[in-house]
Scaffold this motif. Structure first.
Motif, short mmCIF file in Angstrom:
data_model
loop_
_atom_site.label_atom_id
_atom_site.label_comp_id
_atom_site.label_asym_id
_atom_site.label_seq_id
_atom_site.Cartn_x
_atom_site.Cartn_y
_atom_site.Cartn_z
N LYS A 199 -3.01 5.43 1.29
CA LYS A 199 -3.39 4.82 2.56
C LYS A 199 -4.83 4.33 2.53
O LYS A 199 -5.15 3.21 2.95
CB LYS A 199 -3.18 5.83 3.69
N THR A 220 -6.05 0.46 2.58
CA THR A 220 -6.93 0.09 3.70
C THR A 220 -8.19 -0.61 3.18
O THR A 220 -8.60 -1.66 3.71
CB THR A 220 -7.30 1.34 4.49
N THR A 227 -7.12 -4.17 1.68
CA THR A 227 -6.82 -5.21 2.68
C THR A 227 -8.06 -5.58 3.50
O THR A 227 -8.23 -6.75 3.87
CB THR A 227 -5.71 -4.73 3.61
N THR A 266 -3.14 -9.58 12.63
CA THR A 266 -2.13 -8.86 11.85
C THR A 266 -1.88 -9.59 10.54
O THR A 266 -2.36 -10.71 10.33
CB THR A 266 -0.83 -8.74 12.64
N SER A 267 -1.14 -8.97 9.68
CA SER A 267 -0.86 -9.57 8.37
C SER A 267 -0.11 -10.88 8.51
O SER A 267 -0.42 -11.87 7.82
CB SER A 267 -0.06 -8.59 7.51
N PHE A 307 0.23 -7.59 1.69
CA PHE A 307 0.02 -7.14 3.07
C PHE A 307 1.20 -6.32 3.57
O PHE A 307 1.01 -5.34 4.31
CB PHE A 307 -0.22 -8.34 3.98
N MET A 308 2.47 -6.71 3.16
CA MET A 308 3.66 -5.94 3.59
C MET A 308 3.63 -4.54 2.99
O MET A 308 3.90 -3.56 3.69
CB MET A 308 4.94 -6.66 3.17
N ASP A 321 1.07 -2.49 4.84
CA ASP A 321 1.51 -2.08 6.18
C ASP A 321 2.49 -0.91 6.07
O ASP A 321 2.46 0.03 6.89
CB ASP A 321 2.16 -3.25 6.91
N LYS A 326 0.43 2.24 5.24
CA LYS A 326 -0.42 2.74 6.30
C LYS A 326 0.36 3.21 7.52
O LYS A 326 -0.04 4.18 8.18
CB LYS A 326 -1.41 1.63 6.73
N PHE A 327 1.51 2.57 7.81
CA PHE A 327 2.20 2.88 9.06
C PHE A 327 3.55 3.56 8.86
O PHE A 327 4.04 4.22 9.77
CB PHE A 327 2.40 1.60 9.87
#
Length: 379
Positions: free
Chosen positions: A241, A245, A248, A267-268, A291-292, A295, A298-299
Protein backbone atom coordinates in the motif's frame (compact mmCIF):
# COMPACT_ATOMS: atom_id res chain seq x y z
CA UNK A 1 91.57 168.53 -28.98
CA UNK A 2 93.47 165.94 -30.86
CA UNK A 3 94.64 164.43 -27.62
CA UNK A 4 91.03 164.12 -26.49
CA UNK A 5 90.05 162.16 -29.63
CA UNK A 6 92.98 159.81 -29.14
CA UNK A 7 91.96 159.14 -25.56
CA UNK A 8 88.35 158.44 -26.61
CA UNK A 9 89.53 156.11 -29.39
CA UNK A 10 91.79 154.26 -26.97
CA UNK A 11 88.92 153.82 -24.49
CA UNK A 12 86.56 152.44 -27.15
CA UNK A 13 89.15 149.95 -28.34
CA UNK A 14 89.92 148.72 -24.80
CA UNK A 15 86.21 148.47 -24.02
CA UNK A 16 85.61 146.44 -27.18
CA UNK A 17 88.43 144.07 -26.34
CA UNK A 18 87.11 143.65 -22.82
CA UNK A 19 83.57 142.90 -24.08
CA UNK A 20 84.97 140.32 -26.48
CA UNK A 21 86.83 138.64 -23.63
CA UNK A 22 83.74 138.85 -21.37
CA UNK A 23 81.60 137.30 -24.12
CA UNK A 24 83.93 134.29 -24.17
CA UNK A 25 83.56 133.97 -20.42
CA UNK A 26 79.78 134.25 -20.74
CA UNK A 27 79.65 131.42 -23.30
CA UNK A 28 81.88 129.29 -21.08
CA UNK A 29 79.68 130.03 -18.06
CA UNK A 30 76.48 129.15 -20.02
CA UNK A 31 78.04 125.88 -21.14
CA UNK A 32 78.91 125.00 -17.56
CA UNK A 33 75.39 125.86 -16.41
CA UNK A 34 73.83 123.66 -19.10
CA UNK A 35 76.19 120.81 -18.22
CA UNK A 36 75.18 121.11 -14.56
CA UNK A 37 71.44 121.47 -15.21
CA UNK A 38 71.11 118.35 -17.37
CA UNK A 39 72.31 115.86 -14.73
CA UNK A 40 70.23 117.62 -12.09
CA UNK A 41 67.08 116.67 -13.97
CA UNK A 42 68.12 113.01 -13.87
CA UNK A 43 69.12 112.98 -10.21
CA UNK A 44 67.38 110.79 -7.56
CA UNK A 45 64.83 112.73 -5.51
CA UNK A 46 63.75 111.59 -2.02
CA UNK A 47 60.76 113.24 -0.31
CA UNK A 48 59.68 112.35 3.24
CA UNK A 49 56.21 113.51 4.37
CA UNK A 50 54.30 113.01 7.64
CA UNK A 51 50.52 113.31 7.35
CA UNK A 52 49.96 114.47 10.95
CA UNK A 53 52.21 116.71 13.03
CA UNK A 54 50.51 115.82 16.35
CA UNK A 55 48.70 112.72 17.61
CA UNK A 56 47.29 111.46 20.91
CA UNK A 57 48.98 108.66 22.80
CA UNK A 58 48.29 105.37 21.01
CA UNK A 59 47.03 106.97 17.79
CA UNK A 60 48.73 106.38 14.47
CA UNK A 61 50.38 108.62 11.88
CA UNK A 62 51.48 107.81 8.34
CA UNK A 63 54.97 108.62 7.09
CA UNK A 64 55.16 108.56 3.28
CA UNK A 65 58.55 108.11 1.62
CA UNK A 66 58.50 109.06 -2.08
CA UNK A 67 61.51 108.26 -4.29
CA UNK A 68 61.89 109.39 -7.91
CA UNK A 69 64.58 107.49 -9.83
CA UNK A 70 65.53 107.43 -13.52
CA UNK A 71 63.95 104.67 -15.58
CA UNK A 72 65.83 101.41 -15.23
CA UNK A 73 67.48 102.34 -11.90
CA UNK A 74 66.52 100.21 -8.89
CA UNK A 75 66.08 101.71 -5.43
CA UNK A 76 66.29 100.08 -2.00
CA UNK A 77 63.95 101.65 0.55
CA UNK A 78 64.41 101.14 4.31
CA UNK A 79 62.41 98.39 6.01
CA UNK A 80 61.42 97.92 9.67
CA UNK A 81 60.19 94.97 11.67
CA UNK A 82 56.83 95.24 13.50
CA UNK A 83 57.19 97.28 16.74
CA UNK A 84 60.72 98.35 15.75
CA UNK A 85 61.59 101.93 16.71
CA UNK A 86 62.23 104.37 13.88
CA UNK A 87 63.51 106.66 16.62
CA UNK A 88 63.49 106.10 20.40
CA UNK A 89 59.87 106.34 21.53
CA UNK A 90 58.26 106.00 18.07
CA UNK A 91 57.34 102.50 16.80
CA UNK A 92 56.71 101.30 13.27
CA UNK A 93 53.44 99.33 13.39
CA UNK A 94 53.64 98.21 9.75
CA UNK A 95 54.61 99.41 6.30
CA UNK A 96 53.29 98.87 2.80
CA UNK A 97 54.36 99.70 -0.75
CA UNK A 98 52.25 101.64 -3.21
CA UNK A 99 52.18 100.71 -6.92
CA UNK A 100 55.05 102.13 -8.98
CA UNK A 101 54.08 105.04 -11.26
CA UNK A 102 55.71 107.14 -14.01
CA UNK A 103 56.15 110.92 -13.74
CA UNK A 104 55.79 113.42 -16.58
CA UNK A 105 59.57 113.66 -17.06
CA UNK A 106 59.98 109.88 -17.47
CA UNK A 107 61.11 109.15 -13.93
CA UNK A 108 59.90 106.13 -11.94
CA UNK A 109 58.16 107.01 -8.68
CA UNK A 110 58.24 104.60 -5.71
CA UNK A 111 56.22 105.10 -2.54
CA UNK A 112 56.34 103.35 0.82
CA UNK A 113 53.99 104.23 3.70
CA UNK A 114 55.06 103.62 7.31
CA UNK A 115 52.44 103.51 10.09
CA UNK A 116 53.90 105.13 13.25
CA UNK A 117 52.65 105.27 16.83
CA UNK A 118 53.92 106.35 20.25
CA UNK A 119 52.88 105.93 23.88
CA UNK A 120 54.91 108.71 25.51
CA UNK A 121 54.08 112.40 25.51
CA UNK A 122 56.93 114.20 23.73
CA UNK A 123 58.01 115.98 20.56
CA UNK A 124 59.91 113.45 18.44
CA UNK A 125 62.29 114.18 15.58
CA UNK A 126 61.69 111.68 12.79
CA UNK A 127 65.11 111.14 11.16
CA UNK A 128 65.79 111.39 7.45
CA UNK A 129 65.42 107.92 5.94
CA UNK A 130 68.26 106.54 3.80
CA UNK A 131 67.58 105.30 0.25
CA UNK A 132 70.09 103.44 -1.92
CA UNK A 133 69.78 103.95 -5.69
CA UNK A 134 72.29 103.41 -8.45
CA UNK A 135 75.05 102.52 -6.00
CA UNK A 136 74.67 105.81 -4.09
CA UNK A 137 72.89 106.73 -0.87
CA UNK A 138 70.29 109.49 -0.68
CA UNK A 139 68.41 110.94 2.28
CA UNK A 140 64.99 112.42 2.80
CA UNK A 141 64.08 115.37 5.01
CA UNK A 142 63.76 115.01 8.80
CA UNK A 143 60.38 115.92 10.27
CA UNK A 144 58.82 116.32 13.71
CA UNK A 145 55.85 114.62 15.40
CA UNK A 146 54.28 115.77 18.65
CA UNK A 147 52.57 113.17 20.87
CA UNK A 148 49.94 114.57 23.21
CA UNK A 149 48.45 112.91 26.25
CA UNK A 150 44.75 112.77 27.14
CA UNK A 151 43.84 115.81 29.21
CA UNK A 152 43.06 115.03 32.85
CA UNK A 153 41.19 117.36 35.18
CA UNK A 154 43.50 117.53 38.16
CA UNK A 155 41.72 120.55 39.63
CA UNK A 156 38.66 118.54 40.69
CA UNK A 157 39.90 115.22 42.14
CA UNK A 158 36.50 114.59 43.68
CA UNK A 159 35.18 113.80 40.18
CA UNK A 160 37.30 110.66 39.95
CA UNK A 161 35.18 107.57 40.63
CA UNK A 162 36.28 103.98 41.27
CA UNK A 163 35.35 101.23 38.77
CA UNK A 164 31.81 99.98 39.01
CA UNK A 165 30.93 96.41 39.99
CA UNK A 166 29.23 93.98 37.66
CA UNK A 167 25.61 94.99 37.31
CA UNK A 168 23.01 92.38 38.25
CA UNK A 169 20.36 92.63 35.55
CA UNK A 170 16.79 91.89 36.63
CA UNK A 171 15.08 88.74 35.43
CA UNK A 172 12.60 89.35 32.61
CA UNK A 173 10.20 86.62 31.65
CA UNK A 174 9.74 88.12 28.19
CA UNK A 175 13.39 87.37 27.41
CA UNK A 176 13.13 83.73 28.49
CA UNK A 177 9.69 82.81 27.17
CA UNK A 178 10.96 81.89 23.69
CA UNK A 179 13.83 79.65 24.91
CA UNK A 180 11.40 78.00 27.34
CA UNK A 181 8.86 77.25 24.60
CA UNK A 182 11.57 75.95 22.29
CA UNK A 183 12.89 73.71 25.08
CA UNK A 184 9.40 72.23 25.58
CA UNK A 185 9.17 71.66 21.83
CA UNK A 186 12.57 69.95 21.95
CA UNK A 187 11.35 67.59 24.69
CA UNK A 188 8.26 66.80 22.62
CA UNK A 189 10.42 65.98 19.57
CA UNK A 190 12.64 63.72 21.69
CA UNK A 191 9.57 61.90 23.06
CA UNK A 192 8.20 61.37 19.53
CA UNK A 193 11.62 60.17 18.39
CA UNK A 194 11.85 57.62 21.21
CA UNK A 195 8.31 56.39 20.53
CA UNK A 196 9.02 55.92 16.82
CA UNK A 197 12.27 54.07 17.50
CA UNK A 198 10.49 51.71 19.92
CA UNK A 199 7.75 51.03 17.37
CA UNK A 200 10.35 50.46 14.69
CA UNK A 201 12.16 47.88 16.80
CA UNK A 202 8.98 46.09 17.81
CA UNK A 203 7.81 45.58 14.23
CA UNK A 204 9.43 42.77 12.27
CA UNK A 205 10.95 43.91 8.99
CA UNK A 206 9.44 42.58 5.79
CA UNK A 207 12.45 41.33 3.85
CA UNK A 208 12.03 40.80 0.14
CA UNK A 209 15.04 39.08 -1.30
CA UNK A 210 15.45 37.63 -4.72
CA UNK A 211 16.72 34.07 -4.45
CA UNK A 212 18.44 31.95 -7.07
CA UNK A 213 16.72 28.57 -7.20
CA UNK A 214 17.91 25.60 -9.21
CA UNK A 215 14.86 24.64 -11.22
CA UNK A 216 14.74 20.91 -11.87
CA UNK A 217 12.47 19.70 -14.72
CA UNK A 218 9.41 17.69 -13.72
CA UNK A 219 10.59 14.48 -15.40
CA UNK A 220 13.99 14.57 -13.65
CA UNK A 221 12.35 15.13 -10.28
CA UNK A 222 9.86 12.29 -10.89
CA UNK A 223 12.54 9.86 -12.08
CA UNK A 224 14.66 10.67 -9.03
CA UNK A 225 11.74 9.98 -6.68
CA UNK A 226 11.01 6.69 -8.48
CA UNK A 227 14.64 5.64 -7.99
CA UNK A 228 14.27 6.37 -4.27
CA UNK A 229 11.05 4.32 -4.15
CA UNK A 230 12.80 1.42 -5.88
CA UNK A 231 15.78 1.48 -3.49
CA UNK A 232 13.61 1.69 -0.40
CA UNK A 233 11.40 -1.16 -1.68
CA UNK A 234 14.43 -3.36 -2.32
CA UNK A 235 16.10 -2.74 1.03
CA UNK A 236 13.02 -2.89 3.25
CA UNK A 237 9.91 -5.00 3.52
CA UNK A 238 7.51 -2.06 3.15
CA UNK A 239 3.90 -3.01 2.50
CA UNK A 240 2.46 -2.72 -0.98
CA UNK A 241 0.00 0.00 0.00
CA UNK A 242 2.80 2.42 0.90
CA UNK A 243 4.74 1.42 -2.21
CA UNK A 244 1.86 2.15 -4.62
CA UNK A 245 0.83 5.29 -2.73
CA UNK A 246 4.30 6.79 -3.20
CA UNK A 247 4.47 5.64 -6.82
CA UNK A 248 1.07 7.07 -7.83
CA UNK A 249 1.69 10.33 -5.92
CA UNK A 250 4.93 10.76 -7.86
CA UNK A 251 3.09 10.18 -11.14
CA UNK A 252 0.28 12.59 -10.13
CA UNK A 253 2.80 15.35 -9.35
CA UNK A 254 4.58 14.76 -12.65
CA UNK A 255 1.31 14.85 -14.61
CA UNK A 256 0.21 18.02 -12.79
CA UNK A 257 3.49 19.82 -13.59
CA UNK A 258 3.76 18.43 -17.10
CA UNK A 259 0.17 18.79 -18.36
CA UNK A 260 -1.09 21.61 -16.12
CA UNK A 261 -4.18 20.15 -14.44
CA UNK A 262 -4.72 19.29 -10.78
CA UNK A 263 -4.01 15.56 -10.89
CA UNK A 264 -3.50 15.34 -7.11
CA UNK A 265 -7.22 16.02 -6.53
CA UNK A 266 -8.51 13.68 -9.28
CA UNK A 267 -9.34 10.01 -9.35
CA UNK A 268 -7.45 7.61 -11.56
CA UNK A 269 -10.18 7.53 -14.23
CA UNK A 270 -10.38 11.34 -14.31
CA UNK A 271 -6.63 11.52 -14.87
CA UNK A 272 -6.85 9.06 -17.76
CA UNK A 273 -9.71 11.05 -19.32
CA UNK A 274 -7.77 14.31 -19.03
CA UNK A 275 -4.74 12.73 -20.68
CA UNK A 276 -6.86 11.35 -23.53
CA UNK A 277 -8.59 14.73 -24.04
CA UNK A 278 -5.19 16.40 -24.37
CA UNK A 279 -4.15 13.92 -27.05
CA UNK A 280 -1.57 12.10 -24.92
CA UNK A 281 -2.15 8.49 -25.93
CA UNK A 282 1.37 7.33 -25.12
CA UNK A 283 1.36 4.50 -22.60
CA UNK A 284 -2.30 5.16 -21.66
CA UNK A 285 -3.08 1.43 -21.37
CA UNK A 286 -0.08 0.70 -19.14
CA UNK A 287 -0.82 3.82 -17.04
CA UNK A 288 -4.49 2.75 -16.66
CA UNK A 289 -3.34 -0.70 -15.53
CA UNK A 290 -0.92 0.88 -13.01
CA UNK A 291 -3.60 3.14 -11.49
CA UNK A 292 -6.13 0.22 -11.35
CA UNK A 293 -3.59 -2.00 -9.55
CA UNK A 294 -2.79 0.82 -7.14
CA UNK A 295 -6.49 1.39 -6.38
CA UNK A 296 -7.00 -2.30 -5.72
CA UNK A 297 -4.00 -2.43 -3.40
CA UNK A 298 -4.96 0.70 -1.47
CA UNK A 299 -8.71 0.14 -1.19
CA UNK A 300 -9.36 -3.59 -1.78
CA UNK A 301 -6.29 -5.05 -0.04
CA UNK A 302 -5.18 -6.66 -3.27
CA UNK A 303 -1.96 -8.66 -3.08
CA UNK A 304 0.34 -8.21 -6.09
CA UNK A 305 3.14 -10.39 -7.30
CA UNK A 306 6.77 -9.31 -7.27
CA UNK A 307 7.07 -9.19 -11.05
CA UNK A 308 3.85 -7.17 -11.18
CA UNK A 309 5.34 -4.47 -8.95
CA UNK A 310 8.42 -4.30 -11.10
CA UNK A 311 6.34 -4.09 -14.27
CA UNK A 312 4.28 -1.19 -12.91
CA UNK A 313 7.46 0.62 -11.87
CA UNK A 314 8.90 0.16 -15.36
CA UNK A 315 5.63 1.37 -16.92
CA UNK A 316 5.79 4.54 -14.79
CA UNK A 317 9.36 5.18 -15.93
CA UNK A 318 8.45 4.55 -19.58
CA UNK A 319 5.43 6.91 -19.35
CA UNK A 320 7.66 9.67 -18.00
CA UNK A 321 10.27 9.08 -20.73
CA UNK A 322 7.60 9.17 -23.43
CA UNK A 323 5.99 12.40 -22.23
CA UNK A 324 8.97 14.40 -20.94
CA UNK A 325 9.98 17.73 -22.45
CA UNK A 326 13.40 19.04 -23.53
CA UNK A 327 13.70 21.21 -20.44
CA UNK A 328 17.00 20.97 -18.57
CA UNK A 329 18.08 21.92 -15.08
CA UNK A 330 18.82 25.66 -14.86
CA UNK A 331 19.08 28.35 -12.17
CA UNK A 332 16.09 30.68 -11.82
CA UNK A 333 15.74 33.96 -9.92
CA UNK A 334 12.67 33.80 -7.73
CA UNK A 335 11.28 36.95 -6.09
CA UNK A 336 8.72 36.28 -3.38
CA UNK A 337 5.36 37.91 -3.94
CA UNK A 338 4.08 39.91 -0.97
CA UNK A 339 0.47 39.80 0.02
CA UNK A 340 -1.53 42.91 0.92
CA UNK A 341 -0.75 42.63 4.64
CA UNK A 342 3.00 42.36 4.04
CA UNK A 343 2.93 45.33 1.66
CA UNK A 344 1.05 47.39 4.25
CA UNK A 345 3.50 46.50 7.03
CA UNK A 346 6.45 47.27 4.77
CA UNK A 347 5.05 50.72 3.84
CA UNK A 348 4.33 51.49 7.50
CA UNK A 349 7.94 50.62 8.37
CA UNK A 350 9.30 52.89 5.62
CA UNK A 351 7.09 55.77 6.78
CA UNK A 352 8.24 55.22 10.37
CA UNK A 353 11.92 55.42 9.34
CA UNK A 354 11.27 58.67 7.47
CA UNK A 355 9.48 60.07 10.52
CA UNK A 356 12.43 59.05 12.76
CA UNK A 357 14.91 60.91 10.55
CA UNK A 358 12.70 63.99 10.34
CA UNK A 359 12.20 64.06 14.13
CA UNK A 360 15.95 63.66 14.68
CA UNK A 361 16.80 66.55 12.33
CA UNK A 362 14.17 68.82 13.89
CA UNK A 363 15.41 67.95 17.40
CA UNK A 364 19.01 68.78 16.49
CA UNK A 365 18.01 72.12 14.93
CA UNK A 366 15.86 73.10 17.93
CA UNK A 367 18.66 72.12 20.32
CA UNK A 368 21.18 74.28 18.44
CA UNK A 369 18.75 77.21 18.40
CA UNK A 370 18.06 76.92 22.15
CA UNK A 371 21.79 76.81 22.93
CA UNK A 372 22.38 79.87 20.76
CA UNK A 373 19.61 81.81 22.52
CA UNK A 374 20.89 80.85 25.97
CA UNK A 375 24.42 81.93 25.12
CA UNK A 376 23.10 85.23 23.77
CA UNK A 377 21.11 85.86 26.97
CA UNK A 378 23.88 84.90 29.38
CA UNK A 379 26.70 86.77 27.66
Amino acid sequence: MRFFYQCVEFSIESLTERMIRNTKYLFLLAALLVANILPVKAQVQVVEHLDSLSILIGEQAHLTLTVNVPAGVSAELPTFKPSQNITPGVEVVEWSDMPETKTSDGMSQLKRVYVLTSFDEKVYAIPALKVKAGGKEYSGQPCAMKVLTVPVDTVHPEKFYPPKDVQDNPFKLSEWILPLCMSLLLLLCIAVLVFLIVRLRQGKPVIVRTQVVIKVPAHERALGEIQQIKKSHETSSADQKEYYTRLTDTLRKYIEQRFGFNAMEMTSSQIIEQLQSRGSDDMIAELRELFMTADLVKFAKYETLINENDRNLVNAVRFIDKTKTNEVTHPERVTPVLDADDKHRRQVRINTKIAVWCAAVVAVLIFAYVVWMLVDLLM
